[in-house]
Design an enzyme around this catalytic site. Sequence first.
Site, PDB file in Angstrom:
ATOM      1  N   SER A 162      -0.926   0.638  -7.772  1.00 27.08           N
ATOM      2  CA  SER A 162      -0.502   1.991  -7.408  1.00 27.08           C
ATOM      3  C   SER A 162      -1.665   2.801  -6.819  1.00 27.08           C
ATOM      4  O   SER A 162      -2.828   2.482  -7.037  1.00 27.08           O
ATOM      5  CB  SER A 162       0.093   2.688  -8.634  1.00 27.08           C
ATOM      6  N   ASN A 165      -2.502   9.101  -5.669  1.00 26.69           N
ATOM      7  CA  ASN A 165      -1.844  10.402  -5.522  1.00 26.69           C
ATOM      8  C   ASN A 165      -0.622  10.603  -6.417  1.00 26.69           C
ATOM      9  O   ASN A 165      -0.236  11.732  -6.688  1.00 26.69           O
ATOM     10  CB  ASN A 165      -1.500  10.671  -4.050  1.00 26.69           C
ATOM     11  N   LYS A 188      -2.302  -2.850 -12.048  1.00 26.20           N
ATOM     12  CA  LYS A 188      -3.663  -2.533 -11.584  1.00 26.20           C
ATOM     13  C   LYS A 188      -3.649  -1.057 -11.163  1.00 26.20           C
ATOM     14  O   LYS A 188      -3.115  -0.702 -10.113  1.00 26.20           O
ATOM     15  CB  LYS A 188      -4.026  -3.453 -10.411  1.00 26.20           C
ATOM     16  N   THR A 191      -8.444   3.343  -9.279  1.00 20.64           N
ATOM     17  CA  THR A 191      -9.595   3.692 -10.123  1.00 20.64           C
ATOM     18  C   THR A 191      -9.568   5.183 -10.449  1.00 20.64           C
ATOM     19  O   THR A 191      -9.604   5.569 -11.622  1.00 20.64           O
ATOM     20  CB  THR A 191     -10.899   3.240  -9.457  1.00 20.64           C
ATOM     21  N   ASP A 226      -9.059  -8.665  -4.561  1.00 27.01           N
ATOM     22  CA  ASP A 226      -8.734  -9.905  -3.850  1.00 27.01           C
ATOM     23  C   ASP A 226      -8.444 -11.030  -4.839  1.00 27.01           C
ATOM     24  O   ASP A 226      -7.573 -11.875  -4.606  1.00 27.01           O
ATOM     25  CB  ASP A 226      -9.897 -10.337  -2.942  1.00 27.01           C
ATOM     26  N   GLU A 261       4.246  -0.295   0.444  1.00 27.35           N
ATOM     27  CA  GLU A 261       4.519   1.102   0.823  1.00 27.35           C
ATOM     28  C   GLU A 261       3.188   1.664   1.295  1.00 27.35           C
ATOM     29  O   GLU A 261       2.274   1.837   0.489  1.00 27.35           O
ATOM     30  CB  GLU A 261       4.924   1.940  -0.383  1.00 27.35           C
ATOM     31  N   CYS A 295       2.249  10.624   1.013  1.00 24.85           N
ATOM     32  CA  CYS A 295       2.561   9.728   2.128  1.00 24.85           C
ATOM     33  C   CYS A 295       3.600  10.350   3.035  1.00 24.85           C
ATOM     34  O   CYS A 295       3.590  10.150   4.245  1.00 24.85           O
ATOM     35  CB  CYS A 295       3.048   8.381   1.609  1.00 24.85           C
ATOM     36  N   THR A 296       4.523  11.142   2.445  1.00 23.29           N
ATOM     37  CA  THR A 296       5.629  11.722   3.209  1.00 23.29           C
ATOM     38  C   THR A 296       5.316  13.129   3.707  1.00 23.29           C
ATOM     39  O   THR A 296       6.228  13.864   4.085  1.00 23.29           O
ATOM     40  CB  THR A 296       6.892  11.781   2.327  1.00 23.29           C
TER      41      THR A 296
HETATM   42  P1  NAP Z   1      -5.891   2.705  -1.309  1.00 21.72           P
HETATM   43  O1  NAP Z   1      -7.309   3.055  -1.187  1.00 21.72           O
HETATM   44  O2  NAP Z   1      -5.306   1.731  -0.366  1.00 21.72           O
HETATM   45  O3  NAP Z   1      -5.700   2.188  -2.829  1.00 21.72           O
HETATM   46  C1  NAP Z   1      -4.426   1.841  -3.326  1.00 21.72           C
HETATM   47  C2  NAP Z   1      -4.593   0.874  -4.475  1.00 21.72           C
HETATM   48  O4  NAP Z   1      -5.080  -0.376  -3.980  1.00 21.72           O
HETATM   49  C3  NAP Z   1      -5.601   1.305  -5.539  1.00 21.72           C
HETATM   50  O5  NAP Z   1      -5.126   0.923  -6.793  1.00 21.72           O
HETATM   51  C4  NAP Z   1      -6.836   0.510  -5.165  1.00 21.72           C
HETATM   52  O6  NAP Z   1      -7.734   0.315  -6.234  1.00 21.72           O
HETATM   53  C5  NAP Z   1      -6.193  -0.796  -4.759  1.00 21.72           C
HETATM   54  N1  NAP Z   1      -7.021  -1.687  -3.963  1.00 21.72           N
HETATM   55  C6  NAP Z   1      -8.055  -1.399  -3.147  1.00 21.72           C
HETATM   56  N2  NAP Z   1      -8.531  -2.536  -2.574  1.00 21.72           N
HETATM   57  C7  NAP Z   1      -7.774  -3.560  -3.042  1.00 21.72           C
HETATM   58  C8  NAP Z   1      -7.767  -4.966  -2.827  1.00 21.72           C
HETATM   59  N3  NAP Z   1      -8.628  -5.571  -2.022  1.00 21.72           N
HETATM   60  N4  NAP Z   1      -6.845  -5.708  -3.472  1.00 21.72           N
HETATM   61  C9  NAP Z   1      -5.956  -5.120  -4.305  1.00 21.72           C
HETATM   62  N5  NAP Z   1      -5.915  -3.786  -4.550  1.00 21.72           N
HETATM   63  C10 NAP Z   1      -6.817  -3.027  -3.919  1.00 21.72           C
HETATM   64  O7  NAP Z   1      -4.953   4.018  -1.222  1.00 21.72           O
HETATM   65  P2  NAP Z   1      -5.119   5.430  -1.928  1.00 21.72           P
HETATM   66  O8  NAP Z   1      -6.263   6.152  -1.302  1.00 21.72           O
HETATM   67  O9  NAP Z   1      -5.105   5.257  -3.409  1.00 21.72           O
HETATM   68  O10 NAP Z   1      -3.742   6.142  -1.524  1.00 21.72           O
HETATM   69  C11 NAP Z   1      -3.573   6.856  -0.336  1.00 21.72           C
HETATM   70  C12 NAP Z   1      -2.828   6.051   0.694  1.00 21.72           C
HETATM   71  O11 NAP Z   1      -1.633   5.548   0.122  1.00 21.72           O
HETATM   72  C13 NAP Z   1      -2.376   6.863   1.891  1.00 21.72           C
HETATM   73  O12 NAP Z   1      -2.554   6.114   3.058  1.00 21.72           O
HETATM   74  C14 NAP Z   1      -0.890   7.095   1.632  1.00 21.72           C
HETATM   75  O13 NAP Z   1      -0.128   7.342   2.789  1.00 21.72           O
HETATM   76  C15 NAP Z   1      -0.518   5.837   0.954  1.00 21.72           C
HETATM   77  N6  NAP Z   1       0.669   6.030   0.127  1.00 21.72           N
HETATM   78  C16 NAP Z   1       1.848   5.514   0.581  1.00 21.72           C
HETATM   79  C17 NAP Z   1       3.019   5.719  -0.134  1.00 21.72           C
HETATM   80  C18 NAP Z   1       4.336   5.186   0.341  1.00 21.72           C
HETATM   81  O14 NAP Z   1       5.257   5.190  -0.446  1.00 21.72           O
HETATM   82  N7  NAP Z   1       4.483   4.735   1.570  1.00 21.72           N
HETATM   83  C19 NAP Z   1       2.976   6.432  -1.325  1.00 21.72           C
HETATM   84  C20 NAP Z   1       1.746   6.937  -1.764  1.00 21.72           C
HETATM   85  C21 NAP Z   1       0.596   6.728  -1.027  1.00 21.72           C
HETATM   86  P3  NAP Z   1      -9.063   1.211  -6.326  1.00 21.72           P
HETATM   87  O15 NAP Z   1      -8.598   2.602  -6.569  1.00 21.72           O
HETATM   88  O16 NAP Z   1      -9.772   0.605  -7.467  1.00 21.72           O
HETATM   89  O17 NAP Z   1      -9.780   1.064  -5.032  1.00 21.72           O
HETATM   90  O1  G3H Z   2       2.900   9.824  -1.543  1.00 22.74           O
HETATM   91  C1  G3H Z   2       3.969   9.245  -1.491  1.00 22.74           C
HETATM   92  C2  G3H Z   2       5.082   9.560  -2.399  1.00 22.74           C
HETATM   93  O2  G3H Z   2       5.905   8.453  -2.520  1.00 22.74           O
HETATM   94  C3  G3H Z   2       5.808  10.741  -1.842  1.00 22.74           C
HETATM   95  O3  G3H Z   2       6.782  11.179  -2.675  1.00 22.74           O
HETATM   96  O4  G3H Z   2       7.973  12.637  -1.031  1.00 22.74           O
HETATM   97  O5  G3H Z   2       8.366  12.871  -3.463  1.00 22.74           O
HETATM   98  O6  G3H Z   2       6.198  13.582  -2.484  1.00 22.74           O
HETATM   99  P1  G3H Z   2       7.354  12.642  -2.393  1.00 22.74           P
END
Ligand code: NAP
Ligand code: G3H
Length: 490
Positions: A162, A165, A188, A191, A226, A261, A295-296
């Site tokens: 996850s 945010n 997982k 952090t 990884d 996602e 994200c939205t």
């Molecule tokens: P992120 O940096 O990609 O991290 C997401 C998760 O992946 C964290 O738990 C992170 O752990 C883990 N991770 C990092 N490197 C990894 C690897 N090599 N293998 C496995 N897991 C790994 O994203 P974020 O900054 O937390 O979240 C923001 C992003 O998420 C934005 O781009 C947002 O748009 C997107 N998001 C999308 C949605 C959707 O539903 N489409 C919803 C919410 C957020 P660590 O924290 O330990 O690095």
């Molecule tokens: O950050 C991504 C979430 O899945 C967005 O949910 O549209 O309810 O804020 P939300």
Amino acid sequence: MSSKFQELKNGIVYKNLFNGNWIESNTKKLIDIKSPINNKIIGSIQQMTKEEVDKSIENSKKAQKLWSDTPINERSRILNKAADIIEESVEELSDILVIEIAKDRKSAVSEVKRTADFIRFTADVSKQLEGETIPGDSFPGMKNNKISVVTRVPLGVVLAISPFNYPINLSASKIAPALAAGNSVILKPPTQGSISTLYLAQVFNEAGIPSGVLNTITGRGSEIGDYIVTHKDIDFINFTGSTDVGQHISKISTMKPLLLELGGKDAAIVLDDADLDEAADNIVAGAYSYSGQRCTAVKRVLAIDSIADKLVAKIKERVEKLKVGHPEEEGVVVSTLINSKSADFVMELIDDAKGKGANLLVGGNRKDNLIYPTLFDNVGLDMRIAWEEPFGPVLPIIRVKSIDEAIKISNESTYGLQGCIFTKNIDRAFYIANKLEVGTVQVNNKPERGPDHFPFLGVKASGMGTQGIRYSIEAMSRPKAIVLNLNKAN
Ligand code: NAP
Ligand code: G3H
């Protein structure tokens, strides 16, 4: 801290859930978690080793066999119990979200309550899932001597990853449907967000999930990620996070089914017949809530020229009124971003737009990691802010001459999460909606994930597969067919 959450930490050191117990890593290697609000350490989490990861996954694999034999009504009862515990702990869980990820109090409470509703709904849906029987003779040339009895079976060990945010909601929205389908889960946490996520794990533990059915693995994704995603005993990966990490996982996890996602660049398209107050209200709420870290979030506005001046004035007026400050203060919408790397990135996009001549109407400045609500008009397609996801409180307005130009710009994005259209004309709404390359189109509303039983998906660089309660259960289970071959009775 109430007694149900006592065991998950020792002083400020948070442990991991392993086989129903909270344990510390043998290495005693810790990662400090600091609050983005004041940079003070609020706890430390374990950096687990590869050997510990192996043990945890092996334990989950064993536990899954028993869990898949547990009757669905019992799985559903435990999920309902988890929802009860969350409802009893709204304040405690919201407190952690506020301090750990600088989420404003109102959004934090909403995340927690929504999670209880999500789990309860999942418990209900799990009881309604049915299989089917398919007669063989509907296929050309077949006699009526075969019946396929099709049920849904779990996939095995689901790895749930996850983002920071929505650490509670976007962990529960993987765990609950995975458990409902009879899988065990390796969680997982992000952090930054680990502490909130570990509290959630304790909710499920306290609710009576059998030992080993939910285990947690903390540690930096860059160090341990990884190894976990390529582990031979992980049967499914359910990931929410950035497009970069999602694409990386997709590359290295050969032949493992995935649900991704990822990021977005959702456009709000405003037509000349729109209710401009309704559009402005939605756009501002959509772009700036939780400091734009959704994200939205509305990440660009495509405004038809003829109404652009009026719309921009209305948006500007609202942005200027947004309350900025400590996430605990009543009415605050914009607070400090999650870390300096994020704030630096958002400032890069702001500086690029300023340098290329965008019209800065509000903000554009920062104090430490707080970026003040920023609004740009007359953004050009040569500017990074027109295409890149800031994940911060910055909104670009791009003026367009026609509906088809708006569709073209929207579709030129590499992302395809959601889009929204403001118009009173249903024919134009459907014309645009049918052409947008996104998972969901909202008509006269901001993009949003909920209600959580609707399908939620991204296309292109925004993801793969579909979430949403029933969809998630289906994604984390598969059909199993048993074919009866009937002989003649005499
Ligand atoms: P992120 O940096 O990609 O991290 C997401 C998760 O992946 C964290 O738990 C992170 O752990 C883990 N991770 C990092 N490197 C990894 C690897 N090599 N293998 C496995 N897991 C790994 O994203 P974020 O900054 O937390 O979240 C923001 C992003 O998420 C934005 O781009 C947002 O748009 C997107 N998001 C999308 C949605 C959707 O539903 N489409 C919803 C919410 C957020 P660590 O924290 O330990 O690095
Ligand atoms: O950050 C991504 C979430 O899945 C967005 O949910 O549209 O309810 O804020 P939300």
